[in-house]
Design a protein around this motif. Structure first.
Motif, PDB file in Angstrom:
ATOM      1  N   SER A  46       0.833  -1.207   0.000  1.00 58.40           N
ATOM      2  CA  SER A  46       0.000   0.000   0.000  1.00 58.40           C
ATOM      3  C   SER A  46       0.861   1.247   0.000  1.00 58.40           C
ATOM      4  CB  SER A  46      -0.938   0.011   1.212  1.00 58.40           C
ATOM      5  OG  SER A  46      -1.900  -1.013   1.113  1.00 58.40           O
ATOM      6  N   ALA A  47       1.957   1.201   0.784  1.00 59.25           N
ATOM      7  CA  ALA A  47       2.842   2.365   0.853  1.00 59.25           C
ATOM      8  C   ALA A  47       3.657   2.524  -0.425  1.00 59.25           C
ATOM      9  CB  ALA A  47       3.774   2.232   2.054  1.00 59.25           C
ATOM     10  N   ARG A  48       4.103   1.432  -1.007  1.00 63.52           N
ATOM     11  CA  ARG A  48       5.017   1.485  -2.143  1.00 63.52           C
ATOM     12  C   ARG A  48       4.299   1.696  -3.475  1.00 63.52           C
ATOM     13  NH1 ARG A  48      10.493   0.191  -1.352  1.00 63.52           N
ATOM     14  NH2 ARG A  48      10.939   1.051   0.707  1.00 63.52           N
ATOM     15  N   TYR A  49       3.161   1.037  -3.628  1.00 61.59           N
ATOM     16  CA  TYR A  49       2.538   1.028  -4.939  1.00 61.59           C
ATOM     17  C   TYR A  49       1.287   1.898  -5.020  1.00 61.59           C
ATOM     18  CZ  TYR A  49       5.727  -2.870  -5.083  1.00 61.59           C
ATOM     19  OH  TYR A  49       6.853  -3.643  -4.989  1.00 61.59           O
ATOM     20  N   GLY A  50       0.885   2.443  -3.885  1.00 65.34           N
ATOM     21  CA  GLY A  50      -0.114   3.487  -3.879  1.00 65.34           C
ATOM     22  C   GLY A  50      -1.550   3.014  -3.965  1.00 65.34           C
ATOM     23  N   ASP A  51      -2.367   3.522  -3.074  1.00 66.51           N
ATOM     24  CA  ASP A  51      -3.827   3.407  -3.159  1.00 66.51           C
ATOM     25  C   ASP A  51      -4.375   4.625  -2.435  1.00 66.51           C
ATOM     26  OD1 ASP A  51      -3.656   2.926  -0.427  1.00 66.51           O
ATOM     27  OD2 ASP A  51      -3.945   0.766  -0.610  1.00 66.51           O
ATOM     28  N   ALA A  52      -5.660   4.606  -2.134  1.00 63.68           N
ATOM     29  CA  ALA A  52      -6.281   5.799  -1.556  1.00 63.68           C
ATOM     30  C   ALA A  52      -5.685   6.182  -0.218  1.00 63.68           C
ATOM     31  CB  ALA A  52      -7.792   5.552  -1.405  1.00 63.68           C
ATOM     32  N   SER A  53      -5.135   5.214   0.507  1.00 56.47           N
ATOM     33  CA  SER A  53      -4.597   5.507   1.837  1.00 56.47           C
ATOM     34  C   SER A  53      -3.086   5.388   1.875  1.00 56.47           C
ATOM     35  CB  SER A  53      -5.226   4.555   2.859  1.00 56.47           C
ATOM     36  OG  SER A  53      -4.962   3.208   2.507  1.00 56.47           O
ATOM     37  N   SER A  54      -2.422   5.456   0.727  1.00 56.91           N
ATOM     38  CA  SER A  54      -0.978   5.199   0.685  1.00 56.91           C
ATOM     39  C   SER A  54      -0.187   6.177   1.533  1.00 56.91           C
ATOM     40  CB  SER A  54      -0.478   5.226  -0.764  1.00 56.91           C
ATOM     41  OG  SER A  54      -0.698   6.504  -1.335  1.00 56.91           O
ATOM     42  N   GLU A  55      -0.617   7.436   1.629  1.00 60.90           N
ATOM     43  CA  GLU A  55       0.123   8.418   2.425  1.00 60.90           C
ATOM     44  C   GLU A  55       0.136   8.033   3.899  1.00 60.90           C
ATOM     45  OE1 GLU A  55      -1.160  12.388   1.823  1.00 60.90           O
ATOM     46  OE2 GLU A  55      -0.690  12.419  -0.328  1.00 60.90           O
ATOM     47  N   LEU A  56      -0.964   7.433   4.350  1.00 59.23           N
ATOM     48  CA  LEU A  56      -0.998   6.998   5.743  1.00 59.23           C
ATOM     49  C   LEU A  56      -0.036   5.827   5.964  1.00 59.23           C
ATOM     50  CD1 LEU A  56      -4.843   7.107   6.525  1.00 59.23           C
ATOM     51  CD2 LEU A  56      -3.090   8.715   7.278  1.00 59.23           C
ATOM     52  N   TRP A  57      -0.055   4.836   5.088  1.00 59.22           N
ATOM     53  CA  TRP A  57       0.775   3.655   5.279  1.00 59.22           C
ATOM     54  C   TRP A  57       2.241   3.943   5.035  1.00 59.22           C
ATOM     55  CZ3 TRP A  57      -1.127   0.054   8.086  1.00 59.22           C
ATOM     56  CH2 TRP A  57      -2.517  -0.166   8.108  1.00 59.22           C
ATOM     57  N   GLU A  58       2.550   5.051   4.359  1.00 59.96           N
ATOM     58  CA  GLU A  58       3.957   5.449   4.209  1.00 59.96           C
ATOM     59  C   GLU A  58       4.584   5.798   5.555  1.00 59.96           C
ATOM     60  OE1 GLU A  58       4.051   8.639   1.435  1.00 59.96           O
ATOM     61  OE2 GLU A  58       3.864   7.343  -0.335  1.00 59.96           O
ATOM     62  N   LYS A  59       3.747   6.154   6.532  1.00 64.01           N
ATOM     63  CA  LYS A  59       4.269   6.505   7.855  1.00 64.01           C
ATOM     64  C   LYS A  59       4.756   5.270   8.612  1.00 64.01           C
ATOM     65  CE  LYS A  59       0.978  10.286   8.635  1.00 64.01           C
ATOM     66  NZ  LYS A  59      -0.101  10.750   9.559  1.00 64.01           N
ATOM     67  N   LEU A  60       4.238   4.095   8.234  1.00 75.99           N
ATOM     68  CA  LEU A  60       4.555   2.876   8.975  1.00 75.99           C
ATOM     69  C   LEU A  60       5.766   2.192   8.362  1.00 75.99           C
ATOM     70  CD1 LEU A  60       3.665   0.921  11.249  1.00 75.99           C
ATOM     71  CD2 LEU A  60       2.355  -0.328   9.513  1.00 75.99           C
TER      72      LEU A  60
END
Length: 737
Positions: free
Chosen positions: A557-571
């Motif tokens: 989700s963080a690497r390949y992007g979806d609607a919440s990717s900015e949130l999962w980039e924090k983890l």
């Protein structure tokens, strides 16, 4: 004439068993034996609870055999008036056999999960057989046939038990470890036991030093005494051993109980499997002993697997204060278990009294401190209870190596460019770093430094050791994920909202929603989770597959992007596990293979030279060459050698000469490997081939992979060479055909 009474029950609302075939096999085994005229076989079918007393009164058998269903702690399944299940509890069965204790010599419970009933009956019957888990029909029948064939040939009950187990092995059925035996010889009380004038009939009098103490002896327990062969540990262990035996219990102490010629790994493992109590004498040296740690690990493993939750661990610190730090593993195994202290012989009588009281009353000693869950938890990495390495005492060089290298230590050796690469990677959005290696290679030490670097860059860091999870959590995905979220929430002071999210169905959805909405949306800076000991999850595939799939989904989700990717980039995640977990599993690769993979290598000779300089031992140019020739670049084994040389415990010549012997400094490490290796005959044979030859040996892929995972061999394709001369010398001596 010895009477054997067979009681069978297969209630109509239970799975169909092959009871008639079992009885025919027992009858055939006795008829074929040389002493067949000395046995009378009596069978009773569809036994009801009300039948038990009359049948035993009418026939007064010496052997009672039950065939049917067991339900663990709930009891054995007999029939009621309608032919349906009526359970009989362990306590009720024990009470029944107490009434016939002078006539019945042996009780054979050929039923799944009947260990709890066997232990209860063993209070009154000298020989009881049961099953520690589910057993298949074929194995149960073969075991019974082998047992009675040997019994009919004048073998003892104990010997017949071994014949029964071998009968399973001969059929290549992998269930010979399921039958268990509770046995003691019929004997008069020892002369050391004398009736006390003021004692009740259930009490005995015994000596502890110059003190006279009273102890109950109405139950018999098996006690495994773990200790180091040094003073005062040895004398204290001997004191407990003599006193426990005098009180009618069966105490195991390696120095007293293992006879010349016995194979000690099998004996140690067998005693750990069967013991009711694990008495741990924990001194400063035993706290860093690999064998003591391995014994504690196995005791905890059996406790988690056994229905009766035995053995109970009873830790006593011997001249080792409660505030003294434990190594990483021991602190995890002993968390929330009460510990006692021994400081001088004056403490012995009171400790013996308490141990005998706990055992006599089948007490627990260990407690689960539920109130600890409500205590505030520090979010500082070095103060967090999940970060087990503690600052080492001054002078640092004189502290026995063991566990992770603390952040404050000057003995940490960097394996460039691993640290630099990890520091850069952890600062990337949605980073995931996987650290894997055999035990004692520095995995937790590296994780600590990655988290420390992330914290210095403004990240929130949460170390989480899976050792802190109860074993039952790994069998239930919903409970496991709730525990996982709760640990994170407590560190961030947001755990009180977890109940709002943990409703309805879909455990993975609940976990995702909680982390996304309650954690990631409300925190501005990155969060780094350090997940240590995740290998505890691997054997439980029903949980492992979903949990590692969840971690993978966060990374993607963080690497390949979806609607919440900015949130999962924090983890960001750091996942640590030992490759030794692969050995008992039917897998040949990690079930989790995304993110940055870090496989820790051994030290190079230059790095060993650096470590020697930090121990102030660089003056001897030949020293590093001889140590590397002996143990290769193994971080822990090098540290241990330099530690003992720095203390002048041994000379370099003595260290090298005795390294692979019982007098050597590595004997605990070598014994641990031998103990683990002996569990897998195919690996024993593969290792034997490797150490007996001075050239690479081609092994089958599974054996090669698992020996490499244990850190015992190096691989080039499937060609294996032994990892060090230390291992070659030791295993050549102990794996000879």
């Amino acid at each position: 004439m010895k009477k054997i009474l067979i009681l069978s029950a297969n209630p109509k609302n239970t799975d169909k068993l092959r009871l008639d075939e079992e009885v025919r096999e027992i009858q055939a085994a006795l008829e074929q034996s040389k002493n067949r005229d000395q046995f009378q076989l009596i069978t009773r079918w569809a036994v009801r609870v009300d039948d038990l007393q009359p049948i035993l009164l009418d026939h007064t058998p010496q052997v009672v055999h039950f065939s049917g269903h067991g339900t663990g702690s709930y009891g054995l399944a007999l029939e009621n008036e309608l032919g349906e299940t009526q359970l009989v509890s362990s306590e009720a069965l024990a009470g029944l056999f107490r009434l016939f204790k002078d006539e019945i010599e042996c009780v054979f419970l050929n039923a799944c999960y009947s260990e709890a009933q066997a232990k209860a009956i063993h209070q009154y019957v000298d020989c009881v057989l049961g099953m520690n888990k589910e057993i298949g029909d074929k194995a149960a029948i073969k075991f019974a046939r082998g047992f009675y064939r040997a019994l009919g040939s004048a073998k003892s009950y104990k010997e017949s038990f071994e014949f029964g187990k071998n009968a399973i092995d001969l059929q290549s059925i992998p269930e010979s470890s399921t039958p268990m035996l509770k046995h003691r010889s019929r004997r008069q009380p020892r002369k050391a036991l004398t009736k006390s004038k003021s004692a009740s009939p259930s009490e005995i009098e015994f000596k502890v030093g110059d003190s006279v103490t009273m102890a109950t002896s109405h139950t018999t327990a098996r006690v495994f005494i773990s200790y180091r062969s040094q003073e005062p540990d040895r004398s204290l262990a001997q004191q407990f051993h003599k006193t426990l035996e005098a009180a009618g219990h069966q105490a195991f102490m390696a120095g007293e109980s293992i006879r010349l010629g016995e194979t000690w790994p099998q004996r140690i493992d067998a005693e750990l499997k069967q013991c009711d109590y694990f008495l741990l004498l924990l001194s400063e040296l035993s706290a860093v002993s690999e064998m003591v740690t391995e014994e504690v690990r196995r005791a905890k493993l059996w406790r988690d697997q056994r229905i009766d939750k035995r053995p109970i661990i009873l830790p006593i610190r011997v001249n080792f204060p409660l505030n003294s730090p434990l190594n990483y593993d021991l602190r995890g195994y002993l968390q929330q278990i009460q510990q006692r202290e021994w400081a001088s012989p004056e403490d012995t009588p009171s400790l013996v009294r308490e141990v005998l009281s706990v055992i006599g009353e089948r007490g627990q000693w260990a407690i689960n401190n539920e109130e600890l869950l409500d205590l505030p938890v520090s979010t500082r990495f070095e103060d967090n209870p999940d970060y087990l390495p503690l600052p080492i005492a001054s002078p640092e060089l004189y502290r026995e190596p063991g566990g992770a290298v603390p952040l404050s230590s000057g003995l940490y050796i960097e394996r460039s460019p691993i640290e630099t690469d990890c520091y850069q990677e952890i600062m990337q959005p949605g980073a995931l770093i996987r650290i894997k290696a055999p035990r004692q290679m520095g995995k937790t030490s590296l994780m600590a430094r990655i988290l420390d670097h992330a914290r210095s860059q403004g990240c929130e860091t949460i170390p989480l050791s899976f050792q802190r999870a109860d074993s039952k959590l790994f069998t239930d995905l919903d409970q496991f994920l709730r525990w996982f979220c709760e640990q994170i929430g407590r560190r961030l002071k947001r755990w009180h909202r977890l109940a709002d999210y943990w409703q309805g169905y879909g455990s993975m959805d609940k976990c995702n929603a909680y982390l996304e909405e309650c954690i990631l949306e409300e925190i501005d800076h990155p969060i780094v989770l350090g997940l240590d000991e995740v290998d505890r999850v691997f054997p439980h595939r029903e949980v492992a597959d979903d949990f590692f799939g969840l971690l993978r989904s966060w990374y993607e989700s963080a690497r390949y992007g979806d609607a919440s990717s900015e949130l999962w980039e924090k983890l960001r995640l750091v996942v640590v596990h030992s490759t030794e977990v692969y050995v008992p599993l039917n897998i040949n690769q990690s079930p989790f293979n995304v993110g940055k993979n870090v496989e820790l290598p051994e030290f190079s000779p230059k790095q060993v030279q650096d470590l020697a300089q930090r121990y102030d031992l660089a003056g001897n140019s030949d020293l590093v060459a001889q140590i590397v020739a002996l143990v290769g670049g193994h971080p822990y084994l090098n540290r241990k050698a330099l530690y003992h040389l720095r203390r002048n415990d041994v000379t370099l010549e003595q260290l090298v000469l005795n390294a692979h012997t019982e007098a050597g400094i590595y004997i605990d490490h070598l014994r641990r490997h031998l103990l683990n290796l002996q569990q897998y005959p195919k690996l024993v044979e593969a290792m034997r081939q490797v150490v007996m030859k001075n050239r690479p040996v081609e092994l089958d892929s599974e054996a090669a992979f698992k020996l490499e995972s244990m850190g015992l061999v190096r691989l080039q394709r499937n060609d294996a060479t032994v990892r060090s001369n230390l291992y070659r010398s030791y295993f050549q001596d102990h794996l000879q055909e």
